[in-house]
Design a protein around this motif. Structure first.
Motif, PDB file in Angstrom:
ATOM      1  N   ALA A   7      33.721  45.543  37.101  1.00  0.00           N
ATOM      2  CA  ALA A   7      33.884  46.205  38.630  1.00  0.00           C
ATOM      3  C   ALA A   7      35.270  46.963  38.451  1.00  0.00           C
ATOM      4  O   ALA A   7      36.135  46.291  37.949  1.00  0.00           O
ATOM      5  N   VAL A   8      35.484  47.563  39.368  1.00  0.00           N
ATOM      6  CA  VAL A   8      36.913  48.492  39.729  1.00  0.00           C
ATOM      7  C   VAL A   8      37.241  48.136  41.089  1.00  0.00           C
ATOM      8  O   VAL A   8      36.394  48.002  42.063  1.00  0.00           O
ATOM      9  N   GLU A   9      38.520  47.920  41.097  1.00  0.00           N
ATOM     10  CA  GLU A   9      39.209  47.773  42.313  1.00  0.00           C
ATOM     11  C   GLU A   9      40.421  48.616  42.522  1.00  0.00           C
ATOM     12  O   GLU A   9      41.162  48.935  41.551  1.00  0.00           O
ATOM     13  N   ALA A  10      40.898  48.905  43.616  1.00  0.00           N
ATOM     14  CA  ALA A  10      42.307  49.539  43.801  1.00  0.00           C
ATOM     15  C   ALA A  10      43.588  48.555  43.545  1.00  0.00           C
ATOM     16  O   ALA A  10      43.352  47.369  44.047  1.00  0.00           O
ATOM     17  N   SER A  11      44.503  49.019  42.924  1.00  0.00           N
ATOM     18  CA  SER A  11      45.656  47.924  42.759  1.00  0.00           C
ATOM     19  C   SER A  11      46.071  47.807  43.965  1.00  0.00           C
ATOM     20  O   SER A  11      46.453  48.580  44.916  1.00  0.00           O
ATOM     21  N   PRO A  12      46.599  46.580  44.423  1.00  0.00           N
ATOM     22  CA  PRO A  12      47.467  46.307  45.856  1.00  0.00           C
ATOM     23  C   PRO A  12      48.812  46.793  45.707  1.00  0.00           C
ATOM     24  O   PRO A  12      49.321  47.154  46.899  1.00  0.00           O
ATOM     25  N   THR A  13      49.419  47.150  44.512  1.00  0.00           N
ATOM     26  CA  THR A  13      50.770  47.604  44.729  1.00  0.00           C
ATOM     27  C   THR A  13      50.818  49.073  44.347  1.00  0.00           C
ATOM     28  O   THR A  13      51.733  49.783  44.534  1.00  0.00           O
ATOM     29  N   ASP A  14      49.636  49.747  43.878  1.00  0.00           N
ATOM     30  CA  ASP A  14      49.757  51.251  43.719  1.00  0.00           C
ATOM     31  C   ASP A  14      48.195  51.504  43.795  1.00  0.00           C
ATOM     32  O   ASP A  14      47.441  51.608  43.103  1.00  0.00           O
ATOM     33  N   ALA A  15      47.975  52.426  44.990  1.00  0.00           N
ATOM     34  CA  ALA A  15      46.584  52.948  45.313  1.00  0.00           C
ATOM     35  C   ALA A  15      46.013  53.869  44.222  1.00  0.00           C
ATOM     36  O   ALA A  15      44.803  54.009  44.232  1.00  0.00           O
ATOM     37  N   ARG A  16      46.855  54.796  43.581  1.00  0.00           N
ATOM     38  CA  ARG A  16      46.499  55.441  42.351  1.00  0.00           C
ATOM     39  C   ARG A  16      45.969  54.916  41.357  1.00  0.00           C
ATOM     40  O   ARG A  16      45.324  55.224  40.432  1.00  0.00           O
ATOM     41  N   GLN A  17      46.083  53.655  40.938  1.00  0.00           N
ATOM     42  CA  GLN A  17      45.883  52.822  39.920  1.00  0.00           C
ATOM     43  C   GLN A  17      44.520  52.013  40.212  1.00  0.00           C
ATOM     44  O   GLN A  17      44.503  51.167  41.198  1.00  0.00           O
ATOM     45  N   LYS A  18      43.902  52.076  39.217  1.00  0.00           N
ATOM     46  CA  LYS A  18      42.633  51.293  39.292  1.00  0.00           C
ATOM     47  C   LYS A  18      42.518  50.086  38.379  1.00  0.00           C
ATOM     48  O   LYS A  18      43.000  50.274  37.239  1.00  0.00           O
ATOM     49  N   LEU A  19      42.297  48.868  38.998  1.00  0.00           N
ATOM     50  CA  LEU A  19      42.129  47.677  38.353  1.00  0.00           C
ATOM     51  C   LEU A  19      40.700  47.362  37.838  1.00  0.00           C
ATOM     52  O   LEU A  19      39.875  47.462  38.728  1.00  0.00           O
ATOM     53  N   LEU A  20      40.594  46.952  36.684  1.00  0.00           N
ATOM     54  CA  LEU A  20      39.175  46.400  36.162  1.00  0.00           C
ATOM     55  C   LEU A  20      39.015  45.017  36.057  1.00  0.00           C
ATOM     56  O   LEU A  20      39.906  44.401  35.765  1.00  0.00           O
ATOM     57  N   ARG A  21      37.965  44.375  36.514  1.00  0.00           N
ATOM     58  CA  ARG A  21      37.506  43.092  36.242  1.00  0.00           C
ATOM     59  C   ARG A  21      36.206  42.950  35.750  1.00  0.00           C
ATOM     60  O   ARG A  21      35.343  43.946  35.986  1.00  0.00           O
ATOM     61  N   LEU A  22      35.898  41.822  35.445  1.00  0.00           N
ATOM     62  CA  LEU A  22      34.513  41.300  35.080  1.00  0.00           C
ATOM     63  C   LEU A  22      33.666  41.453  36.192  1.00  0.00           C
ATOM     64  O   LEU A  22      34.194  40.880  37.485  1.00  0.00           O
ATOM     65  N   SER A  23      32.520  41.917  36.142  1.00  0.00           N
ATOM     66  CA  SER A  23      31.535  41.984  37.123  1.00  0.00           C
ATOM     67  C   SER A  23      30.860  40.420  37.307  1.00  0.00           C
ATOM     68  O   SER A  23      31.020  39.862  36.281  1.00  0.00           O
ATOM     69  N   PRO A  24      30.235  40.158  38.393  1.00  0.00           N
ATOM     70  CA  PRO A  24      29.413  38.746  38.413  1.00  0.00           C
ATOM     71  C   PRO A  24      28.284  38.797  37.215  1.00  0.00           C
ATOM     72  O   PRO A  24      28.347  37.827  36.785  1.00  0.00           O
ATOM     73  N   GLN A  25      27.793  39.964  36.706  1.00  0.00           N
ATOM     74  CA  GLN A  25      26.989  39.796  35.507  1.00  0.00           C
ATOM     75  C   GLN A  25      27.847  39.656  34.442  1.00  0.00           C
ATOM     76  O   GLN A  25      27.410  38.865  33.608  1.00  0.00           O
ATOM     77  N   GLY A  26      29.007  40.233  34.159  1.00  0.00           N
ATOM     78  CA  GLY A  26      29.702  39.970  33.210  1.00  0.00           C
ATOM     79  C   GLY A  26      30.509  38.494  33.159  1.00  0.00           C
ATOM     80  O   GLY A  26      30.575  37.968  32.110  1.00  0.00           O
ATOM     81  N   GLU A  27      30.650  38.063  34.283  1.00  0.00           N
ATOM     82  CA  GLU A  27      31.173  36.563  34.503  1.00  0.00           C
ATOM     83  C   GLU A  27      30.012  35.486  34.038  1.00  0.00           C
ATOM     84  O   GLU A  27      30.127  34.602  33.338  1.00  0.00           O
ATOM     85  N   ARG A  28      28.696  35.808  34.528  1.00  0.00           N
ATOM     86  CA  ARG A  28      27.596  34.984  34.183  1.00  0.00           C
ATOM     87  C   ARG A  28      27.230  35.135  32.692  1.00  0.00           C
ATOM     88  O   ARG A  28      26.931  34.028  32.182  1.00  0.00           O
ATOM     89  N   LEU A  29      27.458  36.232  32.039  1.00  0.00           N
ATOM     90  CA  LEU A  29      27.117  36.105  30.694  1.00  0.00           C
ATOM     91  C   LEU A  29      28.267  35.912  29.668  1.00  0.00           C
ATOM     92  O   LEU A  29      27.902  35.697  28.343  1.00  0.00           O
ATOM     93  N   LEU A  30      29.716  35.720  30.193  1.00  0.00           N
ATOM     94  CA  LEU A  30      30.669  35.343  29.218  1.00  0.00           C
ATOM     95  C   LEU A  30      30.426  34.196  28.527  1.00  0.00           C
ATOM     96  O   LEU A  30      30.668  34.385  27.186  1.00  0.00           O
TER      97      LEU A  30
END
Length: 151
Positions: A78-101
């Motif tokens: 999943a992708v989200e905007a950085s709280p400190t720099d709106a131009r920067q995208k942050l990536l994290r595991l999606s619920p699917q990724g978390e579930r299968l980890l």
């Protein structure tokens, strides 16, 4: 005729990646081995930029960008905007990724044990040889060696 280094390395990768891919299929996972460095970088739970993932995984930023694009499309990230720099995208595991980890981590442990088994069958552990080869090429790139051989 002796095979060239590139041919040997590609064949080795085919043998290793094919078996790893099959282990995911046998575990019931629709997962590509190329996703592993990205998932490992994100497994700690902290969102990361593509650049941070590339650095953590030891891969190039273009390779990380391509892999992340596939993983986003397949729902692993999943992708989200950085709280400190709106131009920067942050990536994290999606619920699917978390579930299968946990299932993936079990596969990774089995793969690591298989790699240890392979190392034990060789006169010089492949993992050590690869580490030394990478370090030697970082000190003196292969392109430089080719140019020197032409002189």
């Amino acid at each position: 005729m002796k095979q060239g280094l590139g041919t040997q390395l590609r064949h080795l990768i085919e043998l290793l990646d094919g078996a790893v891919q099959q282990s995911y299929v046998e575990a019931g996972l629709d997962y590509r081995p190329r996703y592993t460095p990205v998932l490992r970088a994100l497994a700690g739970g902290q969102p990361c930029t593509v650049g941070q993932i590339a650095e953590s995984a030891g891969i190039t930023q273009p390779a990380a960008t391509q892999t992340v694009a596939l993983m986003l499309k397949e729902g692993w990230l999943a992708v989200e905007a950085s709280p400190t720099d709106a131009r920067q995208k942050l990536l994290r595991l999606s619920p699917q990724g978390e579930r299968l980890l946990p299932e993936l981590q079990a596969c990774w442990r089995a793969t690591a044990a298989a790699a240890d088994s392979l190392d034990a069958d060789l006169p010089h552990p492949l993992s050590d040889t690869l580490t030394r080869a990478i370090a030697a090429l970082e000190r003196r790139p292969f392109g430089e060696r080719i140019r020197n051989a032409k002189e």
